[in-house]
Write a protein that holds these residues in place. Structure first.
Motif, PDB file in Angstrom:
ATOM      1  N   TYR A 161     -17.921 -29.296  56.113  1.00 19.30           N
ATOM      2  CA  TYR A 161     -19.338 -29.488  56.426  1.00 19.30           C
ATOM      3  C   TYR A 161     -19.613 -30.866  57.027  1.00 19.30           C
ATOM      4  N   LEU A 162     -18.748 -31.840  56.756  1.00 25.72           N
ATOM      5  CA  LEU A 162     -18.971 -33.197  57.251  1.00 25.72           C
ATOM      6  C   LEU A 162     -18.873 -33.290  58.773  1.00 25.72           C
ATOM      7  N   VAL A 163     -18.308 -32.299  59.425  1.00 29.35           N
ATOM      8  CA  VAL A 163     -18.152 -32.388  60.883  1.00 29.35           C
ATOM      9  C   VAL A 163     -19.417 -31.987  61.635  1.00 29.35           C
ATOM     10  N   THR A 164     -20.471 -31.574  60.933  1.00 24.15           N
ATOM     11  CA  THR A 164     -21.658 -31.064  61.621  1.00 24.15           C
ATOM     12  C   THR A 164     -22.538 -32.161  62.206  1.00 24.15           C
ATOM     13  N   LEU A 190     -12.203 -26.042  54.664  1.00 19.66           N
ATOM     14  CA  LEU A 190     -12.887 -25.800  55.939  1.00 19.66           C
ATOM     15  C   LEU A 190     -14.329 -25.337  55.770  1.00 19.66           C
ATOM     16  N   SER A 191     -14.703 -24.971  54.557  1.00 18.80           N
ATOM     17  CA  SER A 191     -16.111 -24.836  54.137  1.00 18.80           C
ATOM     18  C   SER A 191     -16.827 -23.556  54.529  1.00 18.80           C
ATOM     19  N   PRO A 193     -17.265 -20.235  57.809  1.00 18.85           N
ATOM     20  CA  PRO A 193     -16.866 -19.691  59.111  1.00 18.85           C
ATOM     21  C   PRO A 193     -17.688 -20.212  60.285  1.00 18.85           C
ATOM     22  N   ASN A 194     -19.014 -20.385  60.080  1.00 18.27           N
ATOM     23  CA  ASN A 194     -19.857 -20.868  61.178  1.00 18.27           C
ATOM     24  C   ASN A 194     -19.563 -22.322  61.525  1.00 18.27           C
ATOM     25  N   VAL A 195     -19.262 -23.122  60.507  1.00 22.65           N
ATOM     26  CA  VAL A 195     -18.908 -24.518  60.767  1.00 22.65           C
ATOM     27  C   VAL A 195     -17.678 -24.573  61.664  1.00 22.65           C
ATOM     28  N   VAL A 196     -16.678 -23.765  61.324  1.00 20.18           N
ATOM     29  CA  VAL A 196     -15.440 -23.743  62.111  1.00 20.18           C
ATOM     30  C   VAL A 196     -15.694 -23.187  63.504  1.00 20.18           C
ATOM     31  N   LYS A 197     -16.538 -22.182  63.600  1.00 14.30           N
ATOM     32  CA  LYS A 197     -16.824 -21.541  64.884  1.00 14.30           C
ATOM     33  C   LYS A 197     -17.563 -22.479  65.840  1.00 14.30           C
TER      34      LYS A 197
END
Length: 330
Positions: A161-164, A190-191, A193-197
């Motif tokens: 989530y920190l990458v948002t 990785l928290s 699916p939408n964050v990764v997408k």
């Protein structure tokens, strides 16, 4: 072993759970089973409406990393949480709840904004969809990071989530560099699916820091690897970590360590709320790992713990249930 087993850095959020219909998820234009971000104005409006029409199922301090640390503290291990909350009643409750369970808190409480909140919307099939306003946790910066705590820990745990946001991504990178410098093992979840997408490049930037363990669920693994085959996805992730753990819901979990791949299916349970299953799995796996339990038994224990948490509302169990789970660890 160091006094602190895991130092975690993540969003400090209060989880507010509501039981909703499939139609409400559609009306809100949310992707079922995923997390999406909400702005403050819409968050306050929706939160007020849900309280009026549904009543809160449960309100607890949350956030992915905080949930995992909570479990580890209940298992009797030393853990520390780094985050940011506002100087409001919600922020006070978040800090006090963690302190009362033995989590060492390194939380900056600021005098602006509001503490973050995650609206956890539970549909009749027990799936959870999350609508999150990060509040001041989205403003976490380098000054909030306690280098000494990271240095004195066995593991550093960061969440995807920190990458948002650029600011919190920089915090993650900075913290991971501190861990690398001092020989602290690194874990990432990785928290979502939408964050990764939607933030794939940012996630890959973090993964290039080289981790000891990557935790993710099946869809996150497929999204980051851009494949539709779980074995190919695990091979892709092995470029970034020694140990890959992929949870697959009722199909259990897979692990890839070196050339070895393992898969363990759990006993069937009747879920009522899937919130926190992955967070519980991560904590249980790490707890078993540091006790030199075999990989397959780590997965079995983590499956058992996850199975327990999805049979109750919320991401946490009653205190006595953690002691019962410990007796099941081989």
């Amino acid at each position: 072993m160091k006094k602190i087993l895991v130092c975690g850095i993540g969003n400090a959020l209060v989880d507010s759970e509501y039981r909703v219909s499939e139609e409400e998820i559609t009306q809100l234009n949310l992707t079922k089973g995923c997390m999406e971000l909400n702005d403050e104005q819409n968050h306050i409006k929706l939160s007020s409406r849900l309280r009026e029409t549904h009543g809160t199922v449960k309100m607890m301090p949350g956030g992915s990393v905080a949930n995992s640390l909570y479990t580890l503290s209940q298992f009797g291990t030393g853990v520390s949480f780094i985050g940011r909350v506002s100087d409001d009643s919600t922020g006070d409750a978040f800090i006090n709840s963690l302190k009362n369970t033995g989590v060492q808190v390194n939380i900056n409480q600021v005098d602006n904004g509001i503490t973050g909140e995650c609206l956890v919307l539970i549909t009749p099939d027990h799936e959870r969809t999350m609508y999150t306003h990060l509040g001041v946790s989205s403003e976490l910066d380098l000054n909030d990071i306690n280098q000494a705590v990271i240095k004195d820990s066995e593991y550093l745990l960061v969440e995807g989530y920190l990458v948002t946001s650029e600011e919190t991504k920089n915090v993650a990178n900075y913290s991971l560099d501190i861990a690398t410098k001092h020989g602290v093992k690194k874990i990432i979840t990785l928290s979502d699916p939408n964050v990764v997408k939607f933030f794939r490049d940012n996630v890959l930037e973090l993964l290039n820091k080289s981790f000891d363990i990557i935790f993710c669920n099946k869809q996150e693994a497929l999204n980051i690897s851009m494949t539709d085959n779980i074995n190919d996805a695990m091979d892709f992730l092995k470029k970034y970590a020694h140990e890959i753990i992929v949870t697959c819901g009722e199909d259990g979990a897979c692990a890839a360590i070196g050339s070895e791949k393992l898969h363990e299916i759990p006993d069937s349970v009747k879920p009522v709320d899937l919130t926190g299953a992955g967070d519980m799995f991560l904590a249980a796996y790490i707890f078993a790992k540091v006790r030199d339990v075999s990989v397959i038994d780590r997965i079995k224990f983590a499956n058992t713990c996850s199975g327990d948490v999805i049979q109750t509302y919320g991401a946490k169990l009653e205190k006595q249930n953690y002691a019962k789970l410990l007796k099941k660890l081989k």
